[in-house]
Design a protein around this motif. Sequence first.
Motif, PDB file in Angstrom:
ATOM      1  N   ARG A 156      31.201  31.192  40.800  1.00 40.77           N
ATOM      2  CA  ARG A 156      31.526  30.148  39.611  1.00 40.77           C
ATOM      3  C   ARG A 156      30.324  30.327  38.633  1.00 40.77           C
ATOM      4  O   ARG A 156      30.531  30.276  37.587  1.00 40.77           O
ATOM      5  CB  ARG A 156      31.379  28.584  40.310  1.00 40.77           C
ATOM      6  CG  ARG A 156      32.562  28.061  40.951  1.00 40.77           C
ATOM      7  CD  ARG A 156      32.370  26.452  41.146  1.00 40.77           C
ATOM      8  NE  ARG A 156      33.360  25.959  41.978  1.00 40.77           N
ATOM      9  CZ  ARG A 156      33.396  25.895  43.264  1.00 40.77           C
ATOM     10  NH1 ARG A 156      32.342  26.213  43.867  1.00 40.77           N
ATOM     11  NH2 ARG A 156      34.324  25.258  43.679  1.00 40.77           N
ATOM     12  N   ARG A 183      35.846  38.685  38.968  1.00 39.78           N
ATOM     13  CA  ARG A 183      36.659  38.548  37.823  1.00 39.78           C
ATOM     14  C   ARG A 183      38.139  38.415  38.225  1.00 39.78           C
ATOM     15  O   ARG A 183      38.677  37.236  37.963  1.00 39.78           O
ATOM     16  CB  ARG A 183      36.603  39.690  37.095  1.00 39.78           C
ATOM     17  CG  ARG A 183      37.205  39.456  35.718  1.00 39.78           C
ATOM     18  CD  ARG A 183      37.621  40.864  35.173  1.00 39.78           C
ATOM     19  NE  ARG A 183      38.792  41.207  35.518  1.00 39.78           N
ATOM     20  CZ  ARG A 183      39.317  42.649  35.113  1.00 39.78           C
ATOM     21  NH1 ARG A 183      38.545  43.563  34.488  1.00 39.78           N
ATOM     22  NH2 ARG A 183      40.553  42.879  35.802  1.00 39.78           N
ATOM     23  N   GLN A 205      37.980  34.377  39.465  1.00 40.96           N
ATOM     24  CA  GLN A 205      37.826  33.738  38.251  1.00 40.96           C
ATOM     25  C   GLN A 205      39.064  33.603  37.560  1.00 40.96           C
ATOM     26  O   GLN A 205      39.484  32.672  37.240  1.00 40.96           O
ATOM     27  CB  GLN A 205      36.871  34.029  37.232  1.00 40.96           C
ATOM     28  CG  GLN A 205      35.377  33.898  37.903  1.00 40.96           C
ATOM     29  CD  GLN A 205      34.235  34.377  36.953  1.00 40.96           C
ATOM     30  OE1 GLN A 205      34.585  34.827  35.941  1.00 40.96           O
ATOM     31  NE2 GLN A 205      33.140  33.971  37.291  1.00 40.96           N
ATOM     32  N   ASP A 206      39.896  34.552  37.375  1.00 42.39           N
ATOM     33  CA  ASP A 206      41.259  34.639  36.736  1.00 42.39           C
ATOM     34  C   ASP A 206      42.095  33.921  37.633  1.00 42.39           C
ATOM     35  O   ASP A 206      42.850  33.263  36.989  1.00 42.39           O
ATOM     36  CB  ASP A 206      41.777  35.974  36.495  1.00 42.39           C
ATOM     37  CG  ASP A 206      40.907  36.957  35.519  1.00 42.39           C
ATOM     38  OD1 ASP A 206      40.379  36.270  34.997  1.00 42.39           O
ATOM     39  OD2 ASP A 206      41.107  38.350  35.572  1.00 42.39           O
ATOM     40  N   GLU A 256      41.523  30.293  37.004  1.00 39.81           N
ATOM     41  CA  GLU A 256      41.922  29.804  35.805  1.00 39.81           C
ATOM     42  C   GLU A 256      43.737  29.672  35.549  1.00 39.81           C
ATOM     43  O   GLU A 256      44.015  28.944  34.924  1.00 39.81           O
ATOM     44  CB  GLU A 256      41.793  30.986  34.478  1.00 39.81           C
ATOM     45  CG  GLU A 256      40.240  30.825  34.306  1.00 39.81           C
ATOM     46  CD  GLU A 256      39.895  31.934  33.331  1.00 39.81           C
ATOM     47  OE1 GLU A 256      40.962  32.471  32.702  1.00 39.81           O
ATOM     48  OE2 GLU A 256      38.593  31.909  32.741  1.00 39.81           O
ATOM     49  N   GLN A 257      44.249  30.469  36.521  1.00 42.46           N
ATOM     50  CA  GLN A 257      45.818  30.371  36.742  1.00 42.46           C
ATOM     51  C   GLN A 257      46.223  29.128  37.498  1.00 42.46           C
ATOM     52  O   GLN A 257      47.463  29.065  37.497  1.00 42.46           O
ATOM     53  CB  GLN A 257      46.242  31.763  37.178  1.00 42.46           C
ATOM     54  CG  GLN A 257      46.063  32.921  36.118  1.00 42.46           C
ATOM     55  CD  GLN A 257      46.325  34.256  36.715  1.00 42.46           C
ATOM     56  OE1 GLN A 257      46.822  34.310  38.049  1.00 42.46           O
ATOM     57  NE2 GLN A 257      45.827  35.309  36.248  1.00 42.46           N
TER      58      GLN A 257
END
Length: 427
Positions: free
Chosen positions: A18, A51, A54-55, A58-59
């Motif tokens: 995070r 990454r 995190q992606d 976000e999805q």
Amino acid sequence: MNHTTLKRIIFDQHEVIRNTRIIPRRYELDPEANYVITGLRRAGKSTLLYRVVQDLVEQGVTWERIIYINFEDERLADFSVNDFQDIPLVQNELSDERGYFFFDEIQNVEHWEKFVRRLADAGERVYITGSNATMLSRQISSTLGGRFFPLHVTPFRFDEFLDAKQQAHSPAALYTTREIGRIVRHFDTFYQLGGFPESLRYASPREYVENVYQKVLLGDIAARYNVRNVDALRVLMKKVAETVRTEVSFSTLHNTLKSIGFSISKDTLIAYLGYAQEAYLLFNITNATAKFVEREGSPKYYFSDNGLLNLFIVDRETALLENEIAVALNDRFGTDLHYAKSSKTGIDVDFYLPEAKLAIQVAYSIAGEAREREISNLIRLARADTAIKRLVIVTKEEEENIEQQGISIEVIPAWKFLLTLGDGGNG
């Protein structure tokens, strides 16, 4: 394995992810694929997985579905192959939905391959990283059954270094005097200190690189392969650094170590070099013009990052320049990269890429006698291999186009060559 401990490890890692600022890299991962990600320690493998996580978040993927385990966590010091069965059990305790599994430095646990194969066979999404080339060996690839894509990650290349420094390097920027000046200044730092991503955070990047080197040498090589003569290994790496830019035989290295009191066998020396390559500390290129036995016996060695090489050498600007070009070419062209040297024809070319139809000399400057030497070597190669389409002399600063004997040769500064290499080497 205690499930509470596993959950604590997973949630602690979530907090790290995070709070990590991700600098975009050039790697694109297929969202439907599983991956085996390898590369030098601290090259950015873990951050690449951060990454991905995190992606996913976000999805809309919940954190409870993210099972991220770093096997270098000291709480997993006693983790064994029998403990793997607890990981999917913990995932089921955390979420009713399918999980996403991320396993960092999984090679620390023996017999990991069958577990991740089982997850993949069950349709789970799995990403694994490791700092050893044996993870891509034929035997392991066979065990994984083709269910994982391989991906090799390196420290920053120059364009990524500029991205991390928030320095523009678009085609338009390369025509702007002010931006060119800034790019050149960044290159002076990059080719001296290397491209380890985390080193950019420190006031003394060299100390950071020294720590990485010691971890690779003592952990990824000496401990992993039970090296008994660590002092000989240390001296061998220093002597290899002193040979950068020149081919060197195993016999020469063996005699050099013997002359200063290290009486290891030649077979042991060859094994040590192999370990260093498996840990991605070194790579080598062979002579395209030599017979197979000669080609394998007298390679040219390079360090996988200039920061590592710079730990060993003093005031050897040309060695650093050539090493950086070698690293970039190896990353871009892989097994097509060779050198060309023949006493019969007089050819002596630093980098020869037959499939790419490219030949490159590296010279800090072509002032004085160096000009004729570098030009003559490229012309000899062009006469011997008429398929070569591009001849280049990479320098520190000089730039021009040379026409001689009906042959065109580009002289291009290293920073510009590196920034135009991604399109196949065409400037």
